[in-house]
Design a protein around this motif. Structure first.
Motif, mmCIF file in Angstrom:
data_model
loop_
_atom_site.group_PDB
_atom_site.id
_atom_site.type_symbol
_atom_site.label_atom_id
_atom_site.label_comp_id
_atom_site.label_asym_id
_atom_site.label_seq_id
_atom_site.Cartn_x
_atom_site.Cartn_y
_atom_site.Cartn_z
ATOM 1 N N UNK A 121 0.816 -1.214 0.000
ATOM 2 C CA UNK A 121 0.000 0.000 0.000
ATOM 3 C C UNK A 121 0.849 1.262 0.000
ATOM 4 N N UNK A 122 0.349 2.269 -0.669
ATOM 5 C CA UNK A 122 0.930 3.607 -0.568
ATOM 6 C C UNK A 122 0.430 4.205 0.735
ATOM 7 N N UNK A 123 1.325 4.355 1.692
ATOM 8 C CA UNK A 123 0.912 4.896 2.978
ATOM 9 C C UNK A 123 1.225 6.383 3.042
ATOM 10 N N UNK A 124 0.197 7.164 3.298
ATOM 11 C CA UNK A 124 0.393 8.614 3.374
ATOM 12 C C UNK A 124 0.987 9.028 4.707
ATOM 13 N N UNK A 125 0.850 8.162 5.711
ATOM 14 C CA UNK A 125 1.353 8.513 7.042
ATOM 15 C C UNK A 125 2.870 8.287 7.129
ATOM 16 N N UNK A 126 3.493 9.083 7.986
ATOM 17 C CA UNK A 126 4.924 8.965 8.268
ATOM 18 C C UNK A 126 5.092 8.319 9.645
ATOM 19 N N UNK A 127 6.213 7.659 9.891
ATOM 20 C CA UNK A 127 7.218 7.237 8.902
ATOM 21 C C UNK A 127 6.826 5.893 8.313
ATOM 22 N N UNK A 128 7.244 5.624 7.104
ATOM 23 C CA UNK A 128 6.956 4.341 6.458
ATOM 24 C C UNK A 128 7.971 4.108 5.346
ATOM 25 N N UNK A 129 8.044 2.868 4.898
ATOM 26 C CA UNK A 129 8.975 2.527 3.819
ATOM 27 C C UNK A 129 8.604 3.263 2.541
ATOM 28 N N UNK A 130 7.321 3.334 2.249
ATOM 29 C CA UNK A 130 6.905 4.031 1.035
ATOM 30 C C UNK A 130 7.279 5.503 1.100
ATOM 31 N N UNK A 131 7.031 6.144 2.248
ATOM 32 C CA UNK A 131 7.366 7.555 2.371
ATOM 33 C C UNK A 131 8.871 7.786 2.313
ATOM 34 N N UNK A 132 9.650 6.814 2.758
ATOM 35 C CA UNK A 132 11.106 6.925 2.596
ATOM 36 C C UNK A 132 11.473 7.009 1.118
ATOM 37 N N UNK A 133 10.871 6.140 0.309
ATOM 38 C CA UNK A 133 11.181 6.104 -1.123
ATOM 39 C C UNK A 133 10.695 7.352 -1.838
ATOM 40 N N UNK A 134 9.642 7.968 -1.297
ATOM 41 C CA UNK A 134 9.086 9.183 -1.898
ATOM 42 C C UNK A 134 9.847 10.425 -1.430
ATOM 43 N N UNK A 135 10.220 10.429 -0.166
ATOM 44 C CA UNK A 135 10.830 11.618 0.440
ATOM 45 C C UNK A 135 12.271 11.844 -0.011
ATOM 46 N N UNK A 136 13.040 10.762 -0.110
ATOM 47 C CA UNK A 136 14.455 10.890 -0.475
ATOM 48 C C UNK A 136 14.631 10.963 -1.987
ATOM 49 N N UNK A 137 15.631 11.710 -2.408
ATOM 50 C CA UNK A 137 15.982 11.781 -3.826
ATOM 51 C C UNK A 137 16.860 10.578 -4.164
ATOM 52 N N UNK A 138 16.252 9.529 -4.684
ATOM 53 C CA UNK A 138 16.964 8.278 -4.918
ATOM 54 C C UNK A 138 18.143 8.453 -5.864
ATOM 55 N N UNK A 139 18.019 9.332 -6.850
ATOM 56 C CA UNK A 139 19.097 9.525 -7.814
ATOM 57 C C UNK A 139 20.380 10.034 -7.165
ATOM 58 N N UNK A 140 20.252 10.665 -6.002
ATOM 59 C CA UNK A 140 21.446 11.151 -5.301
ATOM 60 C C UNK A 140 22.354 9.993 -4.887
ATOM 61 N N UNK A 141 21.750 8.803 -4.753
ATOM 62 C CA UNK A 141 22.532 7.621 -4.349
ATOM 63 C C UNK A 141 23.510 7.172 -5.427
ATOM 64 N N UNK A 142 23.321 7.628 -6.651
ATOM 65 C CA UNK A 142 24.218 7.211 -7.722
ATOM 66 C C UNK A 142 25.652 7.647 -7.457
ATOM 67 N N UNK A 143 25.802 8.747 -6.716
ATOM 68 C CA UNK A 143 27.142 9.260 -6.450
ATOM 69 C C UNK A 143 27.484 9.293 -4.966
ATOM 70 N N UNK A 144 26.524 8.905 -4.143
ATOM 71 C CA UNK A 144 26.748 8.913 -2.696
ATOM 72 C C UNK A 144 26.401 7.550 -2.123
ATOM 73 N N UNK A 145 27.066 7.182 -1.024
ATOM 74 C CA UNK A 145 26.756 5.919 -0.362
ATOM 75 C C UNK A 145 25.740 6.088 0.752
ATOM 76 N N UNK A 146 25.389 7.325 1.042
ATOM 77 C CA UNK A 146 24.424 7.573 2.099
ATOM 78 C C UNK A 146 23.645 8.849 1.801
#
Length: 214
Positions: A121-146
């Motif tokens: 499910x797409x969970x609108x409430x925080x914190x959750x795994x889905x909101x982590x994937x939505x909140x963070x800029x995943x593309x930034x991981x291409x050049x960073x380890x954290x």
């Protein structure tokens, strides 16, 4: 004499024809060799590019697929992140029927069990795994380890912490909450944190375990 000349002429043409065939064969061999070398070079370049698709880029690709599985609320798309059979109950809706089924299967969850009982499910409430994937800029991981972000929401007595770390072949997804003193003098928001560990196996992410704190 004419017969001799004719034979000589015939021998000459035969020699020329054989020489032509020999040259053609040599050229074709050389051509095939060049083509083969080009193909090998292209293949090597492709493999090199795949290798150059860094570990982090591959991780980003898988995380985006996980995000897509949430957005589509699709259990089948989420299958790739688990090794079956498994004793992990992540996403599973437990029921008496479910307990009976896995009890008959040595308490292990099969792909079929997951497809039947997992709730993505797409969970609108925080914190959750889905909101982590939505909140963070995943593309930034291409050049960073954290990558991480503390999220504040107006009038929310909690603030939320999201982080993704890549350590060798382990990807750690963590999310949690703590009191936001701006909106809560007494700190009414309980501190809690969830850690999910995925191992990178053949360019895939496979869930290993989870921890919690708080």
């Amino acid at each position: 004499m004419k017969e001799l000349n004719r034979n000589l002429l015939l021998s000459f043409f035969t020699f020329c024809f054989l020489l032509f065939l020999s040259c053609k064969k040599t050229n074709e061999t050389a051509k095939n060799q060049v083509i083969s070398e080009i193909k090998e070079s292209v293949s090597d370049d492709r493999e090199k590019r795949n290798e150059e698709l860094s570990r982090n880029e591959k991780v980003v690709s898988r995380l985006k697929e996980m995000k897509s599985a949430f957005e589509n609320e699709n259990s089948e798309e989420m299958l790739q992140f688990f090794e079956f059979p498994t004793k992990n109950f992540m996403f599973i809706r437990k029921s008496e029927e479910f307990r009976k089924k896995i009890a008959a299967n040595n308490n292990e969850i099969t792909r079929e069990h997951f497809l039947e009982y997992a709730k993505i499910q797409k969970k609108s409430n925080h914190p959750s795994l889905y909101q982590l994937l939505v909140t963070l800029n995943l593309d930034s991981l291409k050049k960073l380890d954290s990558i991480k972000k503390d999220l504040e929401i107006e009038d929310d007595e909690c603030y939320y912490m999201y982080q993704i770390e890549i350590e060798n072949d382990i990807v750690i997804l963590s999310y949690g909450s703590n009191s936001n003193q701006k909106y809560s003098d007494e700190g009414d928001c309980s501190e809690r944190h969830t850690f999910l560990y995925f191992r990178i196996i053949n360019n895939m992410l496979k869930f290993e375990r989870s921890d919690s704190a708080g």
